[in-house]
Motif scaffolding. Sequence first.
Motif, PDB file in Angstrom:
ATOM      1  N   PHE A  29       5.016  -3.566  -9.993  1.00 43.24           N
ATOM      2  CA  PHE A  29       4.195  -2.109  -9.378  1.00 43.24           C
ATOM      3  C   PHE A  29       4.626  -1.334  -8.828  1.00 43.24           C
ATOM      4  CE2 PHE A  29       0.314  -6.129  -9.766  1.00 43.24           C
ATOM      5  CZ  PHE A  29       0.573  -5.541 -10.937  1.00 43.24           C
ATOM      6  N   PHE A  30       5.414  -1.764  -8.019  1.00 36.65           N
ATOM      7  CA  PHE A  30       5.840  -0.212  -6.857  1.00 36.65           C
ATOM      8  C   PHE A  30       7.558   0.011  -6.874  1.00 36.65           C
ATOM      9  CE2 PHE A  30       1.803  -1.946  -4.996  1.00 36.65           C
ATOM     10  CZ  PHE A  30       1.053  -0.999  -5.375  1.00 36.65           C
ATOM     11  N   ILE A  54       0.685  -1.087   0.218  1.00 34.59           N
ATOM     12  CA  ILE A  54      -0.065   0.039   0.052  1.00 34.59           C
ATOM     13  C   ILE A  54       0.796   1.115   0.004  1.00 34.59           C
ATOM     14  CG2 ILE A  54      -1.709   1.261   1.365  1.00 34.59           C
ATOM     15  CD1 ILE A  54      -2.458  -1.813   2.601  1.00 34.59           C
ATOM     16  N   ASP A  55       0.519   1.799  -0.933  1.00 33.42           N
ATOM     17  CA  ASP A  55       0.948   3.289  -1.496  1.00 33.42           C
ATOM     18  C   ASP A  55       0.748   4.567  -0.462  1.00 33.42           C
ATOM     19  OD1 ASP A  55       2.847   5.019  -2.073  1.00 33.42           O
ATOM     20  OD2 ASP A  55       2.611   5.142  -4.021  1.00 33.42           O
ATOM     21  N   VAL A  56       1.468   4.625   0.860  1.00 34.56           N
ATOM     22  CA  VAL A  56       1.121   5.960   1.308  1.00 34.56           C
ATOM     23  C   VAL A  56       1.847   6.812   1.099  1.00 34.56           C
ATOM     24  CG1 VAL A  56       0.345   7.070   3.536  1.00 34.56           C
ATOM     25  CG2 VAL A  56       0.191   4.338   2.969  1.00 34.56           C
ATOM     26  N   LEU A  57       1.479   7.969   0.013  1.00 34.29           N
ATOM     27  CA  LEU A  57       2.178   9.510  -0.620  1.00 34.29           C
ATOM     28  C   LEU A  57       2.699  10.285   0.244  1.00 34.29           C
ATOM     29  CD1 LEU A  57       4.035   9.975  -3.112  1.00 34.29           C
ATOM     30  CD2 LEU A  57       1.347  11.070  -3.897  1.00 34.29           C
ATOM     31  N   PRO A  81       3.807   1.383 -11.686  1.00 37.66           N
ATOM     32  CA  PRO A  81       2.414   1.892 -12.255  1.00 37.66           C
ATOM     33  C   PRO A  81       1.676   2.260 -11.279  1.00 37.66           C
ATOM     34  CG  PRO A  81       2.518  -0.420 -13.319  1.00 37.66           C
ATOM     35  CD  PRO A  81       3.770   0.488 -12.837  1.00 37.66           C
ATOM     36  N   LEU A  82       1.855   1.580  -9.975  1.00 32.88           N
ATOM     37  CA  LEU A  82       1.000   1.112  -9.075  1.00 32.88           C
ATOM     38  C   LEU A  82       0.919   2.557  -8.092  1.00 32.88           C
ATOM     39  CD1 LEU A  82      -0.138  -0.624 -10.574  1.00 32.88           C
ATOM     40  CD2 LEU A  82      -1.286  -2.022  -7.981  1.00 32.88           C
ATOM     41  N   ARG A  83       2.074   2.633  -8.193  1.00 32.16           N
ATOM     42  CA  ARG A  83       2.391   4.317  -7.398  1.00 32.16           C
ATOM     43  C   ARG A  83       1.422   5.327  -7.195  1.00 32.16           C
ATOM     44  NH1 ARG A  83       9.414   5.363  -6.202  1.00 32.16           N
ATOM     45  NH2 ARG A  83       9.320   3.098  -5.806  1.00 32.16           N
ATOM     46  N   LYS A  84       1.343   5.169  -5.903  1.00 32.56           N
ATOM     47  CA  LYS A  84       0.243   7.176  -6.049  1.00 32.56           C
ATOM     48  C   LYS A  84       0.419   8.222  -6.634  1.00 32.56           C
ATOM     49  CE  LYS A  84      -3.516   4.687  -3.648  1.00 32.56           C
ATOM     50  NZ  LYS A  84      -4.487   4.877  -4.358  1.00 32.56           N
ATOM     51  N   PHE A  88       1.518   7.723  -9.313  1.00 28.09           N
ATOM     52  CA  PHE A  88       1.706   7.737 -11.155  1.00 28.09           C
ATOM     53  C   PHE A  88       0.341   8.064 -11.859  1.00 28.09           C
ATOM     54  CE2 PHE A  88       1.055   5.044 -15.186  1.00 28.09           C
ATOM     55  CZ  PHE A  88       2.276   4.666 -15.310  1.00 28.09           C
ATOM     56  N   TYR A 106      -8.872   2.649  -2.050  1.00 32.88           N
ATOM     57  CA  TYR A 106      -7.603   3.318  -2.204  1.00 32.88           C
ATOM     58  C   TYR A 106      -6.936   1.828  -2.648  1.00 32.88           C
ATOM     59  CZ  TYR A 106      -3.402   5.174  -0.977  1.00 32.88           C
ATOM     60  OH  TYR A 106      -2.668   6.545  -0.751  1.00 32.88           O
ATOM     61  N   ARG A 107      -6.835   0.966  -2.113  1.00 33.24           N
ATOM     62  CA  ARG A 107      -5.846   0.268  -2.719  1.00 33.24           C
ATOM     63  C   ARG A 107      -6.786  -1.054  -2.667  1.00 33.24           C
ATOM     64  NH1 ARG A 107      -2.458  -2.638  -6.004  1.00 33.24           N
ATOM     65  NH2 ARG A 107      -0.464  -3.826  -5.005  1.00 33.24           N
ATOM     66  N   GLU A 160      -8.464   2.138  -8.265  1.00 31.83           N
ATOM     67  CA  GLU A 160      -8.393   2.860  -7.879  1.00 31.83           C
ATOM     68  C   GLU A 160      -9.414   3.698  -7.962  1.00 31.83           C
ATOM     69  OE1 GLU A 160      -4.613   3.484  -6.795  1.00 31.83           O
ATOM     70  OE2 GLU A 160      -3.792   1.139  -6.116  1.00 31.83           O
ATOM     71  N   LYS A 188      -4.591  -1.227 -10.507  1.00 33.98           N
ATOM     72  CA  LYS A 188      -4.428   0.618 -10.589  1.00 33.98           C
ATOM     73  C   LYS A 188      -6.014   1.265 -11.079  1.00 33.98           C
ATOM     74  CE  LYS A 188      -2.113   4.384 -10.956  1.00 33.98           C
ATOM     75  NZ  LYS A 188      -1.629   4.922  -9.747  1.00 33.98           N
ATOM     76  N   VAL A 242      -8.203  -2.414   0.456  1.00 32.24           N
ATOM     77  CA  VAL A 242      -8.443  -1.342   1.567  1.00 32.24           C
ATOM     78  C   VAL A 242      -8.864   0.727   1.395  1.00 32.24           C
ATOM     79  CG1 VAL A 242      -6.363   0.354   2.473  1.00 32.24           C
ATOM     80  CG2 VAL A 242      -5.856  -2.083   1.460  1.00 32.24           C
TER      81      VAL A 242
END
Lengths: 361, 427
Positions: A319-320, A259-262, A343-346, A348, B384-385, B84, B81, B375
């Motif tokens: 992805f991350f 889970i990316d928490v930017l 690509p799945l980073r927030k 992006f 969120y995810r 989201e 993706k 999530v």
Amino acid sequence: MKDVNAENIEFLGSGALAPVKKWGAKWSLWAVHLVTSCCGVELAHAYASGYDAERWGTLNFGMMRQTNLIIVEGTITKKMARALRITWEQMPDPKFVILIGACGIEGGLFWNSYHITRPWKIVPVDYFVPGCPPTPEGLISAVRALQKKIERGEARTTVDFKEADLAKILGTEAGKERKPPKPPLKIAEKPEIKIEPKEVDWEFGNQLVDKLRGKIPYAEVFTTNVNRIYIKTNAKFYKKVAKALESEGFDHVKSINVIDVLHENKFIVECSVSSYSVKELMPVIVTFAAEIDRNNPRIPSLTDIWLSADYQEREMHDFFGVWFEGNPNMGQKFLIAPEVETPLRKDFKLEEPSYVLEESK
Amino acid sequence: MSEMKEYSLPVPVKPPAEIESLELPVPPGLDEKATKGDEIVLFVGPQHGGSGHMRLIVRVHGDVIREVIPDPGFVHRGVEKLAENKLYIQNIPLVERPAIMDCVNFSLGYVRAIEQAMDIEVPERAKYIRTMLAEICRIGTHFYDAGILSVFLGHTTGFMWPFALRELACEVLMRVAGARITASYVVPGGVRRDVDNSTLNYIYEATTYIQRKAKDFERIFVRNPVTIARLKDVAALSKKEAIKYGIVGPFLRACGVEYDVRAVEPYDAYDELTWDVIVADEGDSYSRFLVRVNEIQQSISIIKQCVKALKDMPQGNIVSADIAGKKKAKEGEEKRGLDTVKGAFFRLFGRLTLPAGEYTTLTEAARGTLLYTIVSDGKSNAPYRLRVVTPGWCYLKGFMESLKGCRVADLQAVYGSFGYFPPEADR
């Protein structure tokens, strides 16, 4: 680019043998076995006994060298685009392309995905069949249309749409400005990711939680629902927790999640494990999570404990960009095309839908 | 097998340049190592006879497979993706696209995660309808895989039969939901619309027909000596190996592990119905196929029980009162939900927001355990995810390992016996 479609038709219509060539091409539209995506299900139905498209001289066949038709079924990803082009180039002339599915036309449901392309930019298409997925009848009518095109020497659309006066329908002709509707999507600016304990009526679970607490006193263990246990730990104890769970009888990995928490500049790496060999533990999923720094995302790999973690770790690396230390395949793209980065980073961002009618793109 | 003596040939062999430019997920030096020794690196795919596409990089010694390295992602469309950036309700068609022939199972898992988060109790009738359709999709998917297996074996009759029977499953979905394969029928709190008695009668007749015809199919393809010769004792996995590689679903049960999500963590109406978990011991390609053939019979029995139960129930009440936002019921009356979502769709689902937290559900899709993790941050009306772990992605490891020691000619048979469907695995 040369107009390959027109050239093919011209070739079939030229010379003294034209009627024979046309007749031959018309009744032997053999499609190469290039089932690119989920529309292939309907393709299979079209060629199976329910619809039996072979009646019209078209047949799905194995190798591209012996075929003269590609039926592109829906999505062409960035990785597949190359294979599609190579397949098309290797086919003998004259050759034709039918494109089925909404994904192939403007992306359909996946229009703003980071991994898809527009197939009509890769191969010259003769006929489009819209639908998600189109019915077998739709595919067959496209084949029939292609046969008619070969016979007549010119392409005709199979559907004539009435022209509508948009200004009249939308009521914009009187100089009224029409406001676009508000996008329904609301995404929180600074979302808070919190996973909190929940008291549940689950006797076995509460015993298991107590047992685990005794075994891994350095981590926070709690239930989040019936059959769901959550363990909060950090990167240092991540592997220790995994080993403790393995000795409890948890023998395979169900999911590895990041889970990316930017705005907090961190990743939460989660690993969900369960058991096949211990009957009581079968419905239980234990998720243990560690927070790591977003700038230098490194966490030990679990492949030496559970081999089933391997592909999912590589997927998360794609992805991350999280580096799983100890997994031998880090640094390689596995699931996604080489040109796409994390690509799945927030941060992006995908293209957002527009709620305004534009003149023409 | 006796090892042949190796003769070195003084022919300079250069690895092809494509290995560099394709950026394959292979360990560095694989090509050199192979060409120096007496191994060959063989590329299978992405254009091959199966359904969906992937590349298999096979290291062959003679015609015995030493190692297979997968190169998946040819149908990776970024479902996680995209989810989201869509509303919760918009994601239902999205999550069923990876395996459209198994649409109800796929949307069911996602919807159950939402229901778990919002603490929604689904009405009894909706539960039975969901279960019934999930089993119809299971039958359809098993037939689909059987058809693809026959294509791999070059058995055209074996392809025609299951696809003809699949037409019935499509017809059922069309009558109930309106679409041949992409139903998008399950919504949070229930199902989209009710099933009337004439449709239930049709489903009963269709399953009876499938049951009868499946026996003929068994005679033609399943017990065909050619099928047995191609599949028996090929690519066997032991119980221990299966657990180690984290295989799922019917392929796990074919190795002797009695694990079925419908039994260990029952959802919807499964705990009210009687059915058996099919388990085999051999773990070879043939038992992987047989388990699924027998599961079709179990599914038919489940569907018939559901049809009977649904006929005894009063019509209507298929969307939960919890989500319909109805006020408290009068004294002595049960809370009653909606009879259809027609006209109330946007009011009910447009602004759906889940409480903050993480929600995981397991579903037994046709090819195995399907996991969804949502999530939520509690404020956005999009996840969120969303983590989707599809069965294909889980058993890919076991599929690759089981090929070690097989002949190259068996590769297709093993591929078919796993029913590997790349769109599902790649998402």
